[in-house]
Design a protein around this motif. Structure first.
Motif, PDB file in Angstrom:
ATOM      1  N   HIS A 131       0.464  -3.578   4.926  1.00 48.89           N
ATOM      2  CA  HIS A 131      -0.534  -2.748   5.608  1.00 48.89           C
ATOM      3  C   HIS A 131      -0.715  -1.434   4.866  1.00 48.89           C
ATOM      4  CE1 HIS A 131      -2.520  -0.539   8.850  1.00 48.89           C
ATOM      5  NE2 HIS A 131      -2.734  -1.707   9.434  1.00 48.89           N
ATOM      6  N   GLU A 132      -1.944  -0.964   4.790  1.00 44.53           N
ATOM      7  CA  GLU A 132      -2.226   0.271   4.054  1.00 44.53           C
ATOM      8  C   GLU A 132      -1.480   1.476   4.615  1.00 44.53           C
ATOM      9  OE1 GLU A 132      -6.259   2.212   4.816  1.00 44.53           O
ATOM     10  OE2 GLU A 132      -6.616   0.162   5.493  1.00 44.53           O
ATOM     11  N   ASN A 133      -1.094   1.444   5.877  1.00 39.20           N
ATOM     12  CA  ASN A 133      -0.348   2.555   6.478  1.00 39.20           C
ATOM     13  C   ASN A 133       1.166   2.359   6.422  1.00 39.20           C
ATOM     14  OD1 ASN A 133      -2.680   3.940   7.075  1.00 39.20           O
ATOM     15  ND2 ASN A 133      -2.826   3.127   9.140  1.00 39.20           N
ATOM     16  N   ASN A 134       1.628   1.371   5.677  1.00 41.70           N
ATOM     17  CA  ASN A 134       3.059   1.109   5.559  1.00 41.70           C
ATOM     18  C   ASN A 134       3.496   1.401   4.123  1.00 41.70           C
ATOM     19  OD1 ASN A 134       5.682   0.304   5.963  1.00 41.70           O
ATOM     20  ND2 ASN A 134       5.165  -1.712   6.782  1.00 41.70           N
ATOM     21  N   GLN A 135       3.420   2.666   3.760  1.00 40.78           N
ATOM     22  CA  GLN A 135       3.711   3.067   2.380  1.00 40.78           C
ATOM     23  C   GLN A 135       5.173   2.865   2.002  1.00 40.78           C
ATOM     24  OE1 GLN A 135       1.434   3.783  -0.050  1.00 40.78           O
ATOM     25  NE2 GLN A 135       0.173   2.937   1.589  1.00 40.78           N
ATOM     26  N   ARG A 136       6.078   2.990   2.955  1.00 39.30           N
ATOM     27  CA  ARG A 136       7.499   2.757   2.649  1.00 39.30           C
ATOM     28  C   ARG A 136       7.684   1.320   2.162  1.00 39.30           C
ATOM     29  NH1 ARG A 136      12.659   2.877   6.758  1.00 39.30           N
ATOM     30  NH2 ARG A 136      14.202   2.534   5.157  1.00 39.30           N
ATOM     31  N   ALA A 137       7.094   0.366   2.872  1.00 37.08           N
ATOM     32  CA  ALA A 137       7.197  -1.040   2.462  1.00 37.08           C
ATOM     33  C   ALA A 137       6.506  -1.255   1.124  1.00 37.08           C
ATOM     34  CB  ALA A 137       6.610  -1.952   3.536  1.00 37.08           C
ATOM     35  N   ALA A 138       5.342  -0.649   0.923  1.00 37.97           N
ATOM     36  CA  ALA A 138       4.610  -0.806  -0.337  1.00 37.97           C
ATOM     37  C   ALA A 138       5.457  -0.327  -1.521  1.00 37.97           C
ATOM     38  CB  ALA A 138       3.286  -0.058  -0.278  1.00 37.97           C
ATOM     39  N   ARG A 139       6.138   0.805  -1.359  1.00 34.60           N
ATOM     40  CA  ARG A 139       7.013   1.310  -2.431  1.00 34.60           C
ATOM     41  C   ARG A 139       8.181   0.349  -2.681  1.00 34.60           C
ATOM     42  NH1 ARG A 139       5.883   6.048   0.302  1.00 34.60           N
ATOM     43  NH2 ARG A 139       7.890   5.987   1.388  1.00 34.60           N
ATOM     44  N   PHE A 140       8.749  -0.196  -1.611  1.00 36.91           N
ATOM     45  CA  PHE A 140       9.853  -1.141  -1.750  1.00 36.91           C
ATOM     46  C   PHE A 140       9.402  -2.384  -2.522  1.00 36.91           C
ATOM     47  CE2 PHE A 140      11.852  -4.976   0.164  1.00 36.91           C
ATOM     48  CZ  PHE A 140      13.090  -4.861  -0.467  1.00 36.91           C
ATOM     49  N   TYR A 141       8.263  -2.964  -2.135  1.00 34.25           N
ATOM     50  CA  TYR A 141       7.776  -4.163  -2.820  1.00 34.25           C
ATOM     51  C   TYR A 141       7.467  -3.869  -4.285  1.00 34.25           C
ATOM     52  CZ  TYR A 141       7.386  -6.011   1.921  1.00 34.25           C
ATOM     53  OH  TYR A 141       7.647  -6.400   3.202  1.00 34.25           O
ATOM     54  N   ALA A 142       6.896  -2.708  -4.570  1.00 36.22           N
ATOM     55  CA  ALA A 142       6.618  -2.332  -5.961  1.00 36.22           C
ATOM     56  C   ALA A 142       7.921  -2.230  -6.757  1.00 36.22           C
ATOM     57  CB  ALA A 142       5.854  -1.014  -6.001  1.00 36.22           C
ATOM     58  N   SER A 143       8.988  -1.726  -6.124  1.00 34.37           N
ATOM     59  CA  SER A 143      10.273  -1.608  -6.825  1.00 34.37           C
ATOM     60  C   SER A 143      10.851  -2.965  -7.204  1.00 34.37           C
ATOM     61  CB  SER A 143      11.277  -0.823  -5.975  1.00 34.37           C
ATOM     62  OG  SER A 143      11.821  -1.621  -4.937  1.00 34.37           O
ATOM     63  N   LEU A 144      10.439  -4.017  -6.493  1.00 34.08           N
ATOM     64  CA  LEU A 144      10.893  -5.376  -6.795  1.00 34.08           C
ATOM     65  C   LEU A 144      10.011  -6.067  -7.834  1.00 34.08           C
ATOM     66  CD1 LEU A 144      11.727  -6.662  -3.201  1.00 34.08           C
ATOM     67  CD2 LEU A 144      13.324  -5.851  -4.945  1.00 34.08           C
ATOM     68  N   GLY A 145       8.887  -5.450  -8.176  1.00 35.32           N
ATOM     69  CA  GLY A 145       7.993  -6.031  -9.160  1.00 35.32           C
ATOM     70  C   GLY A 145       6.712  -6.620  -8.588  1.00 35.32           C
ATOM     71  N   PHE A 146       6.456  -6.428  -7.301  1.00 28.59           N
ATOM     72  CA  PHE A 146       5.194  -6.901  -6.712  1.00 28.59           C
ATOM     73  C   PHE A 146       4.073  -5.971  -7.155  1.00 28.59           C
ATOM     74  CE2 PHE A 146       8.117  -9.166  -4.048  1.00 28.59           C
ATOM     75  CZ  PHE A 146       7.434 -10.298  -3.637  1.00 28.59           C
ATOM     76  N   ARG A 147       2.931  -6.577  -7.498  1.00 31.92           N
ATOM     77  CA  ARG A 147       1.777  -5.830  -7.975  1.00 31.92           C
ATOM     78  C   ARG A 147       0.534  -6.237  -7.185  1.00 31.92           C
ATOM     79  NH1 ARG A 147       5.321  -3.141  -9.347  1.00 31.92           N
ATOM     80  NH2 ARG A 147       6.202  -2.978 -11.428  1.00 31.92           N
ATOM     81  N   PRO A 148      -0.439  -5.316  -7.015  1.00 31.80           N
ATOM     82  CA  PRO A 148      -1.672  -5.643  -6.278  1.00 31.80           C
ATOM     83  C   PRO A 148      -2.452  -6.760  -6.959  1.00 31.80           C
ATOM     84  CG  PRO A 148      -1.481  -3.270  -6.626  1.00 31.80           C
ATOM     85  CD  PRO A 148      -0.399  -3.919  -7.451  1.00 31.80           C
ATOM     86  N   THR A 149      -3.023  -7.653  -6.147  1.00 36.81           N
ATOM     87  CA  THR A 149      -3.866  -8.727  -6.678  1.00 36.81           C
ATOM     88  C   THR A 149      -5.345  -8.378  -6.565  1.00 36.81           C
ATOM     89  OG1 THR A 149      -4.120  -9.855  -4.560  1.00 36.81           O
ATOM     90  CG2 THR A 149      -2.199 -10.471  -5.913  1.00 36.81           C
ATOM     91  N   GLY A 150      -5.662  -7.370  -5.759  1.00 34.94           N
ATOM     92  CA  GLY A 150      -7.049  -7.031  -5.468  1.00 34.94           C
ATOM     93  C   GLY A 150      -7.523  -7.625  -4.156  1.00 34.94           C
ATOM     94  N   GLY A 151      -6.744  -8.533  -3.585  1.00 31.49           N
ATOM     95  CA  GLY A 151      -7.091  -9.139  -2.301  1.00 31.49           C
ATOM     96  C   GLY A 151      -6.671  -8.261  -1.138  1.00 31.49           C
ATOM     97  N   ALA A 152      -7.356  -8.416  -0.020  1.00 34.02           N
ATOM     98  CA  ALA A 152      -7.021  -7.656   1.190  1.00 34.02           C
ATOM     99  C   ALA A 152      -7.467  -8.446   2.413  1.00 34.02           C
ATOM    100  CB  ALA A 152      -7.695  -6.289   1.178  1.00 34.02           C
ATOM    101  N   GLU A 153      -6.844  -8.146   3.522  1.00 34.43           N
ATOM    102  CA  GLU A 153      -7.182  -8.770   4.811  1.00 34.43           C
ATOM    103  C   GLU A 153      -7.382  -7.648   5.824  1.00 34.43           C
ATOM    104  OE1 GLU A 153      -4.434 -11.123   7.867  1.00 34.43           O
ATOM    105  OE2 GLU A 153      -4.899 -12.294   6.095  1.00 34.43           O
ATOM    106  N   THR A 154      -8.367  -7.808   6.667  1.00 30.80           N
ATOM    107  CA  THR A 154      -8.639  -6.808   7.701  1.00 30.80           C
ATOM    108  C   THR A 154      -7.590  -6.901   8.797  1.00 30.80           C
ATOM    109  OG1 THR A 154     -10.993  -6.941   7.239  1.00 30.80           O
ATOM    110  CG2 THR A 154     -10.374  -6.012   9.358  1.00 30.80           C
ATOM    111  N   ASP A 155      -7.139  -5.758   9.268  1.00 27.40           N
ATOM    112  CA  ASP A 155      -6.198  -5.695  10.383  1.00 27.40           C
ATOM    113  C   ASP A 155      -6.935  -6.170  11.633  1.00 27.40           C
ATOM    114  OD1 ASP A 155      -4.664  -4.885  12.621  1.00 27.40           O
ATOM    115  OD2 ASP A 155      -3.898  -3.120  11.575  1.00 27.40           O
ATOM    116  N   PRO A 156      -6.468  -7.236  12.284  1.00 24.43           N
ATOM    117  CA  PRO A 156      -7.195  -7.753  13.452  1.00 24.43           C
ATOM    118  C   PRO A 156      -7.236  -6.778  14.628  1.00 24.43           C
ATOM    119  CG  PRO A 156      -5.120  -8.914  13.160  1.00 24.43           C
ATOM    120  CD  PRO A 156      -5.290  -8.021  11.973  1.00 24.43           C
ATOM    121  N   ARG A 157      -6.343  -5.815  14.650  1.00 23.39           N
ATOM    122  CA  ARG A 157      -6.340  -4.820  15.736  1.00 23.39           C
ATOM    123  C   ARG A 157      -7.264  -3.645  15.451  1.00 23.39           C
ATOM    124  NH1 ARG A 157      -0.428  -5.653  14.669  1.00 23.39           N
ATOM    125  NH2 ARG A 157      -1.294  -4.579  12.905  1.00 23.39           N
TER     126      ARG A 157
END
Length: 174
Positions: free
Chosen positions: A120-146
């Motif tokens: 989620h775009e508002n979950n920057q802590r998780a985004a930093r963690f995933y980046a530290s493991l080597g995950f990179r953006p694909t350009g894809g996104a999904e709308t938050d249903p809420r």
């Protein structure tokens, strides 16, 4: 802390249910999970047994020597990719290395296939963690249903990345 990293089994259904419901009640749940608490609460024992049995997807848990489940990571195959979902660490197990050990178990389970997830775009802590493991953006996104104004961005881990620190069932010092 020492954890055993393993896949859940059918007989683990109640512990899996308890951990998932705790995850959905966590203050960060609105930016971490799309499944509403009430929907998860309404699932039957059979639904939880199927989730725990690893038929449609697997769930890796980190279990302490005293049998406490500190966290979980789910994974399933779709379109020749492995998708990671349901990443959650109990607050008292955050910062112990458990999240990395569980993610590495899921990446290893992928068997060389690309591993993807959404953050989620508002979950920057998780985004930093995933980046530290080597995950990179694909350009894809999904709308938050809420909230259609918000998005969850797709990240991918290349299959040539380094292997896991532990394999499922091994003891992991985290």
């Amino acid at each position: 802390m020492v954890y055993t990293i393993r896949q859940t089994r059918r007989e683990d259904w109640q512990l899996l249910r308890d951990l998932r419901l705790a995850a959905l009640k966590d203050p960060v749940a609105p930016v971490a999970f799309f499944e509403p608490y009430d929907e998860a609460l309404a699932l039957t024992r059979g639904d939880w047994e199927r989730r725990a049995s690893g038929r449609a997807r697997v769930t890796f848990i980190g279990e302490t020597e005293s049998g406490v489940w500190g966290g979980m990571v789910g994974a399933f195959v779709r379109d020749d990719h492995v998708w990671v979902v349901g990443v959650y660490m109990r607050p008292e197990h955050r910062g112990t290395g458990l999240a990395e050990a569980l993610m590495r178990a899921a990446i290893d389970w992928a068997g060389g296939r690309e591993t993807r997830l959404r953050v989620h775009e508002n979950n920057q802590r998780a985004a930093r963690f995933y980046a530290s493991l080597g995950f990179r953006p694909t350009g894809g996104a999904e709308t938050d249903p809420r909230d259609p104004a918000l998005k969850a961005y797709e990240l991918a881990f290349a299959p040539h990345a380094p292997g896991p620190a532990t394999t499922p069932g091994e003891k992991a010092e985290a």
